[in-house]
Write a protein that holds these residues in place. Structure first.
Motif, PDB file in Angstrom:
ATOM      1  N   VAL A  11      43.084  29.640  40.315  1.00  9.81           N
ATOM      2  CA  VAL A  11      44.043  29.014  41.218  1.00  9.81           C
ATOM      3  C   VAL A  11      43.477  29.049  42.628  1.00  9.81           C
ATOM      4  N   GLN A  12      43.842  28.079  43.429  1.00 12.18           N
ATOM      5  CA  GLN A  12      43.395  28.062  44.815  1.00 12.18           C
ATOM      6  C   GLN A  12      44.244  29.000  45.649  1.00 12.18           C
ATOM      7  N   ALA A  13      43.672  29.462  46.722  1.00 13.71           N
ATOM      8  CA  ALA A  13      44.404  30.330  47.644  1.00 13.71           C
ATOM      9  C   ALA A  13      45.671  29.621  48.104  1.00 13.71           C
ATOM     10  N   GLY A  14      46.761  30.384  48.154  1.00 16.86           N
ATOM     11  CA  GLY A  14      48.052  29.822  48.515  1.00 16.86           C
ATOM     12  C   GLY A  14      48.867  29.358  47.322  1.00 16.86           C
ATOM     13  N   GLY A  15      48.232  29.293  46.168  1.00 14.81           N
ATOM     14  CA  GLY A  15      48.911  28.843  44.966  1.00 14.81           C
ATOM     15  C   GLY A  15      49.696  29.949  44.282  1.00 14.81           C
ATOM     16  N   SER A  16      50.251  29.601  43.126  1.00 21.23           N
ATOM     17  CA  SER A  16      51.085  30.540  42.372  1.00 21.23           C
ATOM     18  C   SER A  16      50.649  30.588  40.917  1.00 21.23           C
ATOM     19  N   LEU A  17      50.925  31.707  40.298  1.00 17.04           N
ATOM     20  CA  LEU A  17      50.725  31.883  38.867  1.00 17.04           C
ATOM     21  C   LEU A  17      51.831  32.780  38.356  1.00 17.04           C
ATOM     22  N   ARG A  18      52.188  32.618  37.088  1.00 10.55           N
ATOM     23  CA  ARG A  18      53.107  33.542  36.458  1.00 10.55           C
ATOM     24  C   ARG A  18      52.431  34.143  35.232  1.00 10.55           C
ATOM     25  N   MET A  79      53.497  35.486  40.832  1.00 10.60           N
ATOM     26  CA  MET A  79      52.592  35.724  41.953  1.00 10.60           C
ATOM     27  C   MET A  79      52.548  34.476  42.824  1.00 10.60           C
ATOM     28  N   ASN A  80      52.961  34.631  44.066  1.00  7.87           N
ATOM     29  CA  ASN A  80      52.989  33.525  45.012  1.00  7.87           C
ATOM     30  C   ASN A  80      52.045  33.804  46.173  1.00  7.87           C
ATOM     31  N   SER A  81      51.723  32.758  46.909  1.00 10.92           N
ATOM     32  CA  SER A  81      50.852  32.880  48.089  1.00 10.92           C
ATOM     33  C   SER A  81      49.605  33.687  47.765  1.00 10.92           C
ATOM     34  N   LEU A  82      48.959  33.323  46.677  1.00  9.58           N
ATOM     35  CA  LEU A  82      47.811  34.086  46.210  1.00  9.58           C
ATOM     36  C   LEU A  82      46.651  34.031  47.194  1.00  9.58           C
ATOM     37  N   LYS A  83      45.937  35.143  47.259  1.00 13.06           N
ATOM     38  CA  LYS A  83      44.796  35.288  48.157  1.00 13.06           C
ATOM     39  C   LYS A  83      43.553  35.596  47.324  1.00 13.06           C
ATOM     40  N   PRO A  84      42.379  35.306  47.844  1.00 10.33           N
ATOM     41  CA  PRO A  84      41.153  35.648  47.099  1.00 10.33           C
ATOM     42  C   PRO A  84      41.084  37.119  46.712  1.00 10.33           C
ATOM     43  N   GLU A  85      41.646  37.986  47.539  1.00 10.65           N
ATOM     44  CA  GLU A  85      41.620  39.421  47.225  1.00 10.65           C
ATOM     45  C   GLU A  85      42.554  39.795  46.091  1.00 10.65           C
ATOM     46  N   ASP A  86      43.351  38.849  45.600  1.00  8.62           N
ATOM     47  CA  ASP A  86      44.174  39.096  44.413  1.00  8.62           C
ATOM     48  C   ASP A  86      43.377  38.890  43.128  1.00  8.62           C
ATOM     49  N   THR A  87      42.154  38.407  43.251  1.00  6.42           N
ATOM     50  CA  THR A  87      41.310  38.204  42.077  1.00  6.42           C
ATOM     51  C   THR A  87      41.067  39.526  41.373  1.00  6.42           C
ATOM     52  N   ALA A  88      41.410  39.563  40.087  1.00  4.99           N
ATOM     53  CA  ALA A  88      41.295  40.811  39.323  1.00  4.99           C
ATOM     54  C   ALA A  88      41.680  40.550  37.871  1.00  4.99           C
ATOM     55  N   LEU A  89      41.419  41.551  37.069  1.00  4.22           N
ATOM     56  CA  LEU A  89      41.923  41.578  35.692  1.00  4.22           C
ATOM     57  C   LEU A  89      43.287  42.255  35.751  1.00  4.22           C
ATOM     58  N   TYR A  90      44.301  41.557  35.267  1.00 10.88           N
ATOM     59  CA  TYR A  90      45.659  42.072  35.334  1.00 10.88           C
ATOM     60  C   TYR A  90      46.071  42.583  33.953  1.00 10.88           C
ATOM     61  N   TYR A  91      46.610  43.804  33.932  1.00 15.27           N
ATOM     62  CA  TYR A  91      47.037  44.459  32.712  1.00 15.27           C
ATOM     63  C   TYR A  91      48.528  44.751  32.756  1.00 15.27           C
ATOM     64  N   CYS A  92      49.158  44.709  31.588  1.00 14.97           N
ATOM     65  CA  CYS A  92      50.512  45.245  31.497  1.00 14.97           C
ATOM     66  C   CYS A  92      50.457  46.541  30.684  1.00 14.97           C
TER      67      CYS A  92
END
Length: 118
Positions: A11-18, A79-92
């Motif tokens: 996703v581009q910076a500023g975008g959202s993902l769920r 996740m809203n207003s995503l930033k490059p520093e949010d790049t990661a592997l996300y775990y639950c």
């Protein structure tokens, strides 16, 4: 309890993902953690049974929200207003209380990769 995270992507910076986390059994607490390359695993947020009690990590407060649908055994991380520093592997992960330390959660799903481009 088996958990499966999904919904990651580019996703581009500023975008959202769920992101979604599917649980095979009843879970009292479900948490999200993330791990960026070369960094320690970081607490993102957690939600208790019924979704009334939630906790969001300081680094994502005001941008991320966590919710759950117990009828579907699903937990979501919006996740809203995503930033490059949010790049990661996300775990639950699942456990018996809301904790910020990853070792306190006995059940883990595989990660889903989120990449935020600048």
């Amino acid at each position: 309890v088996q958990l499966q995270a999904s919904g990651g992507g580019l996703v581009q910076a500023g975008g959202s993902l769920r992101l979604s986390c599917t649980a095979s059994g009843r879970t009292f607490i479900v948490a999200w953690f993330r791990q960026a390359p070369g960094k320690e695993r970081e607490f993102v947020g957690a939600v208790a049974w019924t979704g009334v009690i939630t906790r969001i990590g300081d680094s994502v407060k005001d941008r991320f929200a966590i919710s759950r649908d117990d009828a579907k055994n699903m937990v979501y991380l919006q996740m809203n207003s995503l930033k490059p520093e949010d790049t990661a592997l996300y775990y639950c992960a699942a456990g018996g209380s809301i904790e910020t330390e990853d070792f306190k959660y006995p059940f883990w799903g595989q990660g889903t990769l989120v990449t935020v481009s600048s």
